[in-house]
Design an enzyme around this catalytic site. Structure first.
Site, short mmCIF file in Angstrom:
data_model
loop_
_atom_site.label_atom_id
_atom_site.label_comp_id
_atom_site.label_asym_id
_atom_site.label_seq_id
_atom_site.Cartn_x
_atom_site.Cartn_y
_atom_site.Cartn_z
N ASP A 133 0.84 -1.20 0.00
CA ASP A 133 0.00 0.00 0.00
C ASP A 133 0.88 1.25 0.00
O ASP A 133 1.51 1.57 1.01
CB ASP A 133 -0.88 -0.03 1.26
CG ASP A 133 -1.76 1.20 1.39
OD1 ASP A 133 -1.99 1.88 0.37
OD2 ASP A 133 -2.20 1.48 2.52
N ASP B 185 -1.86 6.03 -4.96
CA ASP B 185 -2.16 5.08 -3.89
C ASP B 185 -2.59 3.71 -4.42
O ASP B 185 -3.71 3.54 -4.88
CB ASP B 185 -3.25 5.67 -2.99
CG ASP B 185 -3.56 4.79 -1.79
OD1 ASP B 185 -2.92 3.73 -1.64
OD2 ASP B 185 -4.45 5.16 -1.01
#
Ligand code: NAG
Ligand code: NAG
Ligand code: NAG
Ligand code: NAG
Ligand code: NAG
Length: 436
Positions: free
Chosen positions: A132, A316
């Protein structure tokens, strides 16, 4: 020299009928040399019929929570109108005038799209974590985790690692705004990803996880790749794995080559020129950010002229959708016959049958292309599908999530402090029943 290539497994967050790997098929991948001192991990992808994902409205709201941003009026209204959303997020919109003050948190596990094989401890314990770029916590299920909350997740066993050390007095806590969250204690241990490793990684061991996180067995934790400034360990925030290995990499970079509906890959320490077309265009990171956050300088909806417009966006891998300023959303869906805003879901929907226009984002002279069919995010009901592009407002976060990243080759450059983008050869989408 340390470079690695890790093959990724996509999991489709909520479309249960899409192909995604099951737990058993990835239990023992082979590690094979790719090039000098490089490693590649090959993992097969099979259908996971059991996988029940999450409602896209919940995913969208959680992205706002992740970045500690107030919801748009549309999302707040959806929570007022929709009993399911209301039950979960009431406390987030209530109380302090609609401004959640939640620290940067990783996405809930059930939102994940990609996991990477990671080895923790000595001898190495293999697990699968969600990589992530929008968070900086390295956390995992473990033998410390409250047992009734453990499903099929792989448990890190600090007691079985002769390099683990408990960091006394250190703790972490992540909340998502609707009761979902995780918290626990912290060890220091050796972590290895491909042929990269760091001997003193802060490994956050989950003691408590909420039901929502427990429910997903696809990943056993999160490997956050943003900067220390947003790590949740207290009193001593920990460096992310990428920060820790930066100096040992041949080049201070990692690259993301995510794919739609099939395995993609991350490379550490080098840029593989075969994975993209043309030149890479770099956007410098904003000052004072701990995220991979850059300025985008324009956009184009296929069939209309390019429009210059500067907006800042987070890059992201842990967010599924492409979240952009509302005027762009309006521009995009105006050209889609039958597109409609659903106030109950707080989201734009499109007729599933319609051919969506391509979308381009600009950085200087660069035009990154997202083909229209990448922007169909799957069925909402029998005739409508979720749009992959959704709106934020000036107070909210803009996020270049997986809808966009899957169509791009992306370089996270810790030397230049920049994010690079290039277009790439896109493979035809795999044929799947519900067509996303
Ligand atoms: C730790 O484990 C490794 C791998 O099993 C072993 O080679 C090493 O000798 C062990 N070290 C100690 C201090 O027990
Ligand atoms: C790990 O070892 C310590 C010390 O021997 C012990 O107190 C603890 O209960 C063990 N934890 C687990 C989860 O086995
Ligand atoms: C967990 O693993 C068992 C046995 O491998 C399997 O039958 C079950 O479906 C798995 N559950 C989930 C939620 O993946
Ligand atoms: C890439 O950049 C070089 C040097 O600026 C330039 O000569 C070349 O034409 C560019 N290639 C493409 C495909 O844009
Ligand atoms: C991003 O854009 C803002 C507003 O135009 C500008 O003030 C800032 O300097 C830009 N930052 C970078 C790193 O491009």
């Amino acid at each position: 020299m340390r470079v690695i290539q890790a093959l990724l497994i996509p999991s489709v967050a909520w479309a249960a009928s899409l192909p995604s790997p099951d737990v058993d098929s990835r239990s023992a991948p082979d590690v094979q040399p790719l090039q000098q001192s490089a490693k590649t991990v090959s993992l097969s992808q099979v259908e996971n019929k059991n996988y029940q994902g999450e409602d896209p409205s919940v995913e969208l709201i959680r992205t706002f929570v992740k970045y500690g941003k107030p919801l748009t009026p549309g999302l707040s209204e959806a929570i007022e109108r929709n009993p399911d959303l209301n039950a979960r997020f009431k406390s987030y919109i209530g109380g302090d005038g609609n401004t959640g003050t939640v620290k940067a948190s990783p996405p809930a596990l059930f939102d994940i799209q990609y996991v990477v094989p990671v080895q923790i401890g000595t001898p190495p314990q293999r697990t699968y974590l969600n990589l992530d770029t929008g968070s900086a916590d390295f956390w995992t299920f473990s033998t410390d985790t409250y047992r009734p909350m453990v499903r099929n997740q792989t448990l890190y066993k600090p007691n079985a690692s002769n390099t683990s050390k408990l960091l006394k007095g250190e703790a972490w806590n992540i909340r998502y705004g609707d009761g979902a969250g995780a918290s626990g204690i912290v060890y220091e241990d050796r972590v290895q990803v491909g042929s990269t490793f760091f001997n003193k990684q802060g490994v956050q061991s989950a003691v408590q996880v909420s039901f929502e996180i427990s429910r997903d067995s696809f990943a056993s934790g999160i490997m956050g790749m943003a900067m220390k400034g947003i790590n949740t360990v207290r009193p001593t925030p920990q460096h992310s794995y990428f920060e820790n290995i930066l100096d040992s990499l041949e080049e201070p970079v990692f690259t993301a080559n995510l794919q739609k509906g099939r395995p993609g890959n991350y490379n550490f320490g080098y840029i593989n020129d075969k994975e993209y077309m043309g030149n890479i265009t770099y956007a410098p990171l904003l000052t004072d950010t701990h995220f991979w956050e850059v300025n985008v300088t324009g956009y184009q909806v296929d069939g209309s002229p390019y429009k210059p417009m500067v907006w800042n966006a987070l890059v992201d891998t842990g967010t599924s959708l492409l979240i952009v300023p509302d005027n762009i959303v309006e521009d995009y869906y105006t050209s889609v016959e039958g597109a409609a805003y659903d106030p109950r879901r707080g989201m734009m929907l499109v007729p599933c049958k319609v051919k969506l226009p391509d979308f381009y984002f600009g950085i200087g002279d660069y035009r990154g292309k997202i083909p229209g069919h990448y922007i169909n995010y799957g069925k909402a009901d029998n005739s409508y599908c979720y749009g992959g592009i959704q709106a934020t407002d000036p107070q909210g976060p803009s996020v270049l999530g997986d809808i966009l990243l899957k169509a791009q080759f992306v370089v996270f450059d810790g030397g230049k402090n920049a994010v690079g983008f290039a277009n790439k050869q896109l493979l035809p989408p795999p044929k799947v029943p519900n067509g996303i």
